[in-house]
Design a protein around this motif. Structure first.
Motif, PDB file in Angstrom:
ATOM      1  N   TYR A 216      -3.275  -0.727   0.837  1.00 27.62           N
ATOM      2  CA  TYR A 216      -2.845   0.554   1.357  1.00 27.62           C
ATOM      3  C   TYR A 216      -2.442   0.414   2.824  1.00 27.62           C
ATOM      4  O   TYR A 216      -3.189  -0.158   3.623  1.00 27.62           O
ATOM      5  CB  TYR A 216      -3.978   1.589   1.242  1.00 27.62           C
ATOM      6  N   ASN A 217      -1.270   0.935   3.182  1.00 28.39           N
ATOM      7  CA  ASN A 217      -0.829   0.947   4.568  1.00 28.39           C
ATOM      8  C   ASN A 217      -1.472   2.125   5.296  1.00 28.39           C
ATOM      9  O   ASN A 217      -1.634   3.215   4.724  1.00 28.39           O
ATOM     10  CB  ASN A 217       0.693   1.057   4.656  1.00 28.39           C
ATOM     11  N   TYR A 218      -1.820   1.909   6.558  1.00 25.57           N
ATOM     12  CA  TYR A 218      -2.475   2.979   7.324  1.00 25.57           C
ATOM     13  C   TYR A 218      -1.561   4.190   7.488  1.00 25.57           C
ATOM     14  O   TYR A 218      -2.040   5.325   7.518  1.00 25.57           O
ATOM     15  CB  TYR A 218      -2.892   2.451   8.700  1.00 25.57           C
ATOM     16  N   ILE A 219      -0.253   3.939   7.595  1.00 31.93           N
ATOM     17  CA  ILE A 219       0.672   5.060   7.801  1.00 31.93           C
ATOM     18  C   ILE A 219       0.796   5.931   6.552  1.00 31.93           C
ATOM     19  O   ILE A 219       1.337   7.041   6.625  1.00 31.93           O
ATOM     20  CB  ILE A 219       2.068   4.559   8.222  1.00 31.93           C
ATOM     21  N   ASP A 220       0.300   5.442   5.408  1.00 27.79           N
ATOM     22  CA  ASP A 220       0.350   6.232   4.171  1.00 27.79           C
ATOM     23  C   ASP A 220      -0.884   7.098   3.980  1.00 27.79           C
ATOM     24  O   ASP A 220      -0.936   7.912   3.055  1.00 27.79           O
ATOM     25  CB  ASP A 220       0.496   5.307   2.956  1.00 27.79           C
ATOM     26  N   VAL A 221      -1.895   6.938   4.851  1.00 28.35           N
ATOM     27  CA  VAL A 221      -3.125   7.714   4.707  1.00 28.35           C
ATOM     28  C   VAL A 221      -2.914   9.109   5.283  1.00 28.35           C
ATOM     29  O   VAL A 221      -2.485   9.259   6.432  1.00 28.35           O
ATOM     30  CB  VAL A 221      -4.308   7.021   5.412  1.00 28.35           C
ATOM     31  N   ASP A 222      -3.196  10.123   4.488  1.00 27.01           N
ATOM     32  CA  ASP A 222      -3.056  11.502   4.936  1.00 27.01           C
ATOM     33  C   ASP A 222      -4.349  11.991   5.585  1.00 27.01           C
ATOM     34  O   ASP A 222      -4.350  12.461   6.723  1.00 27.01           O
ATOM     35  CB  ASP A 222      -2.677  12.401   3.760  1.00 27.01           C
ATOM     36  N   LYS A 223      -5.449  11.873   4.860  1.00 21.89           N
ATOM     37  CA  LYS A 223      -6.723  12.323   5.423  1.00 21.89           C
ATOM     38  C   LYS A 223      -7.894  11.667   4.716  1.00 21.89           C
ATOM     39  O   LYS A 223      -7.767  11.125   3.612  1.00 21.89           O
ATOM     40  CB  LYS A 223      -6.864  13.842   5.337  1.00 21.89           C
ATOM     41  N   ILE A 224      -9.029  11.717   5.383  1.00 19.29           N
ATOM     42  CA  ILE A 224     -10.289  11.210   4.848  1.00 19.29           C
ATOM     43  C   ILE A 224     -11.222  12.401   4.668  1.00 19.29           C
ATOM     44  O   ILE A 224     -11.372  13.216   5.589  1.00 19.29           O
ATOM     45  CB  ILE A 224     -10.917  10.182   5.811  1.00 19.29           C
ATOM     46  N   VAL A 225     -11.831  12.488   3.512  1.00 16.04           N
ATOM     47  CA  VAL A 225     -12.751  13.598   3.225  1.00 16.04           C
ATOM     48  C   VAL A 225     -14.136  13.015   2.954  1.00 16.04           C
ATOM     49  O   VAL A 225     -14.317  12.243   2.012  1.00 16.04           O
ATOM     50  CB  VAL A 225     -12.280  14.429   2.023  1.00 16.04           C
TER      51      VAL A 225
END
Length: 384
Positions: A216-225
């Protein structure tokens, strides 16, 4: 940790987490369907007890301990001889290693460009052999000569030599590996989460090979829950190509900190949300990944007292303090050089793997050209 039968419900088990006099329900699991899942979870929590760092409290504690030690040393008036020359020699040795690594990186880049030129030459040879094969078919067969296609020479394709210069951005954080329980196919399996410069991936804990579609690329991460269920986290993405990731780990603080800080280095902001009743903790601080995680049987783990204090602050003699400041700077220099050496080594390893694939491609093209040449020679002998 205890496993007990829930009264009144047959066939279920629950994990209870006890801290002092307080006992909380960690999670419920079906006895039949989730036996392995419950076992993996219990073993992970047992080997890696949860530990969260209050960064502000740690810094205040370090300042307090520094002041206390300084007062004690002022009373003792102890003078200690410091070997500054040894510190400088250590820095010089590490700098020499760094310089040799830089030279190796330069040679490796030149080697990669040379392999590209070899591949380009082989492509040209194969194109020429295809043209010769076409002409040979015209000699062997009059119908092919008349109707077998154009014999006009085609312009050669422009070949590109890729720039293989190996660069490592300054202040690049080192690669971090974290033990997790990864949810796949409705089950929690032991895995290893690896944080690299531009992406993170999930490896099988036994084979250390990436799981399917788990980079997973960091720029593809939307949010952490961070879920209300203990030690559980969801990672959501801004692309439909990646499904949400659910994991369980004692190192949620480190995981969230890694994703947040590394995404920030790429100019990308990641939201971190905490569900109601979830345990809230600090993130956005590089100290978090520098603190050693606790391990079962090694005491409390985490911060050792005085980790962040200056060595010079524990001596009262001015001359000794001055020498220790030199040693402090030397140690900081060595630490930075070693981090850079590690990052460069990882970049070199990546380049070597790429060059290995290019060499395999060159061998394949060489075999193809050799086969074409042999075939043409045999046909020319028959024609003559």
């Amino acid at each position: 940790y205890q496993r007990r039968v829930r009264e009144g419900v047959k066939g279920f088990r629950k994990i209870l987490v006890s801290s002092g006099t307080e006992i909380n329900v960690f999670a419920y699991f079906s006895w039949v369907a989730h036996t392995r899942q419950a076992y993996n979870l219990m073993m992970h929590i047992w080997k890696n007890p949860p530990n969260y760092v209050d960064v502000r409290a740690v810094k205040n504690y370090v300042v307090t301990m520094d002041n206390k030690r300084q007062e004690e040393q002022q009373q003792q008036k102890q003078k200690t001889k410091v070997n500054v020359d040894a510190a400088n020699q250590m820095v010089k040795a590490i700098q020499d290693v760094d310089q040799m690594q830089n030279e190796a990186m330069k040679k490796l880049a030149e080697q990669g460009e040379q392999i590209d030129r070899i591949n380009n030459t082989l492509d040209d040879i194969n194109d020429d052999l295809k043209r010769a094969d076409h002409l040979m078919k015209g000699i062997e067969s009059m119908p092919y000569y008349l109707f077998g296609g154009s014999t006009k020479s085609q312009a050669k394709k422009e070949r590109v030599v890729k720039d293989h210069t190996i660069t490592v951005a300054p202040n690049t954080p080192p690669i971090i590996e974290v033990e997790i329980l990864f949810r796949a196919r409705k089950s929690l399996s032991t895995a290893l989460m690896v944080f690299e410069t531009d992406a993170f991936k999930v490896l099988d804990n036994k084979t250390e090979k990436p799981l399917s579609n788990s980079q997973y690329n960091y720029i593809d991460v939307d949010k952490i829950v961070v879920r209300a269920r203990h030690e559980t986290m969801d990672i959501l993405f801004n692309t439909k190509r990646k499904d949400p990731v659910r994991l369980c780990s004692s190192y949620l603080q480190i995981i969230a900190n890694q994703i947040y800080t590394r995404s920030s280095l790429s100019g990308h902001d990641v939201n971190v949300e905490f569900e109601d009743a979830s345990h809230k903790w600090d993130y956005q601080d590089e100290w978090i990944y520098k603190l050693p995680p606790p391990k079962r049987g090694t005491g409390k783990g985490g911060l050792a007292s005085g980790n962040f204090q200056s060595l010079a602050s524990i001596f009262s003699d001015p001359e000794t303090q001055k020498d220790m400041e030199v040693v402090d700077k030397a140690l900081d220099t060595v630490s930075g050089l070693l981090t850079g050496i590690k990052s460069k080594g990882e970049a070199m390893n990546k380049e070597i793997k790429s060059q290995t694939e290019n060499l395999r491609e060159a061998v394949k093209k060489t075999d193809e050209a050799s086969g074409r040449m042999s075939n043409l020679n045999e046909r020319m002998d028959k024609a003559s």
